[in-house]
Design an enzyme around this catalytic site. Structure first.
Site, PDB file in Angstrom:
ATOM      1  N   GLU A 229      40.716  35.910  37.524  1.00 16.13           N
ATOM      2  CA  GLU A 229      39.361  35.742  38.324  1.00 16.13           C
ATOM      3  C   GLU A 229      38.489  36.788  38.214  1.00 16.13           C
ATOM      4  OE1 GLU A 229      41.471  33.281  42.088  1.00 16.13           O
ATOM      5  OE2 GLU A 229      42.399  35.253  41.692  1.00 16.13           O
TER       6      GLU A 229
ATOM      7  N   GLU B  64      49.924  32.376  40.532  1.00 18.02           N
ATOM      8  CA  GLU B  64      49.976  32.384  41.848  1.00 18.02           C
ATOM      9  C   GLU B  64      50.922  31.450  42.690  1.00 18.02           C
ATOM     10  OE1 GLU B  64      46.020  34.313  41.074  1.00 18.02           O
ATOM     11  OE2 GLU B  64      47.173  32.728  40.353  1.00 18.02           O
TER      12      GLU B  64
END
Length: 252
Positions: free
Chosen positions: A115, A135
């Protein structure tokens, strides 16, 4: 001014800042200290606009960008921590810096590390990169930008597979999807990032800053915002000087 840093190593040039994530003992896991230091870097660049090159370090002779958030710290975070947006806020701040951000990625860029790379304007890689979002396997979501940036970068079908099925992109896949624009051997990666910074640095800095700002505007703001931005640049001295230099070269 960055001598007190422990998670980042910073080298400053005339028109750029090279920031190296430097936590090899935990594969550059992004912890609270690194986030705080990244905020200090942003505060400086917001006042003193320069190109930012973000990269990782070597771990046991192999490069690594960032393996993600520090899971030990992440495990202890609760609702209020999520609402503070610890990582999403700093990644968004990096993306909104006045001058372009270049991510020079080697090895793993996973979770928050990926990210962070998505938040850059340019991503260069090596043949050894692995990019993805693990995640959901940890019982959470990719809440620091991947849920919206990744769809814009690689398209919805691939983004969903990365976000929901744990797909990890290889270097070749990332290049094919234009998630990275160039691949270089690790020994040549920083030189390639600096070469890109050189090309950016050769442009008029104000025009680059305005281009970045206008490029990020929502579709409905165009073309009006383009016209207003151009009106500002049409009055800049650099516009007259650079165009005159161009005309002078044509006469020779």
């Amino acid at each position: 001014m960055f001598e007190h840093f422990t998670a980042l190593a910073v080298e400053e040039g005339e028109d750029r800042l090279l920031v190296r994530m430097n936590r090899p003992e935990v594969r550059n896991a992004i912890d609270a200290t690194m986030v705080a230091e990244l905020h200090e870097v942003c505060a400086y660049l917001e006042v003193t606009p320069k190109i930012l090159i973000l990269t990782g370090c070597e771990v046991n002779g192999r490069g690594i960008f960032a393996s993600g958030a520090d899971i030990a710290q992440l495990r202890e975070r609760r609702r209020e921590d999520a609402l503070r947006g610890v990582n999403s806020q700093i990644f968004d701040r990096i993306h909104k810096l006045p001058m372009p951000v270049i991510a020079a990625v080697d090895g793993y860029a996973l979770g928050g590390g990926a990210e962070l790379a998505y938040a850059a304007d340019f991503r260069l890689g090596t043949p050894y990169i692995k990019m993805g979002q693990p995640e959901t396997n940890l019982g959470i979501i990719a809440a620091a930008g991947a849920l919206w940036r990744l769809k814009e970068l690689v398209g919805e079908p691939v983004a969903l597979e990365i976000l929901m099925a744990g797909r990890i992109l290889s270097a070749e896949e990332a290049l094919k999807l234009h998630l990275v624009t160039e691949l270089h051997e690790p020994s040549e990666l920083l030189a390639a990032a600096h070469a890109l910074a050189d090309r950016i640095g050769a442009q008029d800095p104000l025009a680059v800053r305005v281009t970045k700002r206008v490029f990020g505007a929502p579709r409905e703001a165009h073309p009006h915002i383009d016209e207003l931005a151009q009106a500002i640049l049409f009055e800049s001295q650099a516009k007259f000087d650079r165009m005159q230099a161009f005309l002078d070269r044509k006469k020779k």
